[in-house]
Design an enzyme around this catalytic site. Structure first.
Site, PDB file in Angstrom:
ATOM      1  N   HIS A   1      16.622  37.874 -55.779  1.00 44.35           N
ATOM      2  CA  HIS A   1      17.791  38.675 -55.416  1.00 44.35           C
ATOM      3  C   HIS A   1      17.515  40.173 -55.441  1.00 44.35           C
ATOM      4  CE1 HIS A   1      19.031  34.921 -57.516  1.00 44.35           C
ATOM      5  NE2 HIS A   1      19.663  34.759 -56.374  1.00 44.35           N
TER       6      HIS A   1
ATOM      7  N   GLU B   1      22.133  40.206 -56.268  1.00 44.17           N
ATOM      8  CA  GLU B   1      21.652  40.905 -55.071  1.00 44.17           C
ATOM      9  C   GLU B   1      22.430  42.193 -54.844  1.00 44.17           C
ATOM     10  OE1 GLU B   1      21.542  40.564 -50.237  1.00 44.17           O
ATOM     11  OE2 GLU B   1      21.519  38.676 -51.355  1.00 44.17           O
TER      12      GLU B   1
ATOM     13  N   CYS C   1      20.836  36.877 -43.461  1.00 42.42           N
ATOM     14  CA  CYS C   1      19.478  36.357 -43.268  1.00 42.42           C
ATOM     15  C   CYS C   1      19.483  35.161 -42.321  1.00 42.42           C
ATOM     16  CB  CYS C   1      18.832  36.018 -44.607  1.00 42.42           C
ATOM     17  SG  CYS C   1      19.058  34.339 -45.182  1.00 42.42           S
TER      18      CYS C   1
ATOM     19  N   SER D   1      18.865  27.409 -51.867  1.00 41.84           N
ATOM     20  CA  SER D   1      18.115  27.311 -53.121  1.00 41.84           C
ATOM     21  C   SER D   1      18.123  25.900 -53.698  1.00 41.84           C
ATOM     22  CB  SER D   1      18.679  28.301 -54.150  1.00 41.84           C
ATOM     23  OG  SER D   1      20.081  28.199 -54.243  1.00 41.84           O
TER      24      SER D   1
END
Length: 310
Positions: free
Chosen positions: A74, A126, A197, A269
């Site tokens: 992050h 993040e 992303c 994740s």
């Protein structure tokens, strides 16, 4: 009950790189290896790395001198890097390169004397790392979580302001905020390329295609995973009942009463082994047919530091 699997799902290149960095550091240096914050937001992954000898800490003052520390995917504020340097800690940076891209955008804007608006969720690692990239001699950086906050932003120079976004948000929720920013600050500058992303976008697109086809949507991911939460929320916005779960043990029989089809995806994740455990349990609950949905093929790879390549 038909089971439909979203594609792509699960690990992204940034998560894969971060986990590999921790495992390779343990292999090269032996335990313990310290990691600032959870390297990725998934309980199964963190528990596995703990069993291998990784020690997860909140701040660097928990790490004895002379040890190795890994920064999570992050990212971290500049002050953390400086503290590690002053203490002589051996640092390996697992920050996702796409997060680093946002950090550089903030750094460049602050050096130009621009104010910066960060679209993100307060308290997320993040977001804390990105806020910590703004130079102290800059004029100001502000966090906004929804469009209603835009009017009250204390921007001093509306002709010199830019925005960046947390990488794991949904495109839908950022769109409304960006529209509000552009209306309130006509001269505002955005990144040349969207900060959301590629993996976040691809997984959201897969859910957007799958959710309307099923009665229930399951998202495999941990409660503190931003991108996993966004997948559940997206399915719900599309009118599909959706649940976020760490693993198969959290499945509840009543979720599938009078259900003919169930969709399954996983946050960036969440490892595939957890998806498989959910599928196995769904078979026990009446699942009879498994179908893989078409989706974008991801071939992005982020290299680990040279010192940790094996």
């Amino acid at each position: 009950m038909k089971i439909l699997l979203a594609n792509p799902r699960g690990f992204c290149a940034g998560v894969d790189r971060a986990i590999t960095i921790v495992k390779n550091a343990l292999h090269k240096f032996g335990a313990p290896v310290y990691v600032r914050h959870e390297v990725v937001h998934n309980k199964y992954v963190v528990d596995e790395l703990k069993a291998m000898g990784a020690i997860f800490v909140d701040e660097l003052d928990e790490i004895p001198d002379g040890n190795t520390v890994i920064f999570s995917a992050h990212g971290v504020p500049k002050r953390v890097r400086e503290e590690a340097r002053k203490r002589g800690l051996q640092v390996f940076d697992a920050t996702c390169p796409l997060v680093t891209k946002v950090h550089m955008e903030v750094h460049r804007a602050s050096r130009k004397g621009q104010e910066v608006v960060l679209i993100g969720h307060k308290g997320h690692p993040e977001v804390e790392g990105t806020l910590g990239q703004y130079d102290e001699n800059g004029t100001g950086m502000y966090l906004v979580e929804d469009a209603n906050q835009v009017d009250s932003l204390p921007v001093q120079q509306p002709e010199k302001v830019s925005f960046v976004t947390q990488t794991t948000l949904s495109v839908d929720e950022t769109r409304d905020i960006i529209d509000a920013l552009r209306e309130h600050f006509p001269a505002i500058q955005g990144p040349r390329k969207d900060d959301i992303c590629y993996a976040t976008q691809n997984r959201q697109d897969a859910v957007r295609a799958l959710a309307p086809q099923v009665d229930v949507m399951l998202v495999v991911g941990s409660k503190n995973s931003s991108n996993s939460n966004r997948l559940r929320e997206l399915a719900e916005r599309l009118g599909t009942r959706a649940y976020l779960l760490d693993d198969a043990s959290q499945l509840q029989d009543e979720w599938f009463t009078n259900v003919n089809s169930v969709g399954v995806t996983a946050g960036a994740s969440a490892p595939e082994v957890l998806v498989q455990s959910v599928i196995d349990r769904l078979y026990q609950l009446g699942g009879s047919k498994l179908e893989q949905m078409d989706g974008v093929i991801e071939d992005t790879v982020f290299e680990v530091p040279v010192e940790l390549r094996v």
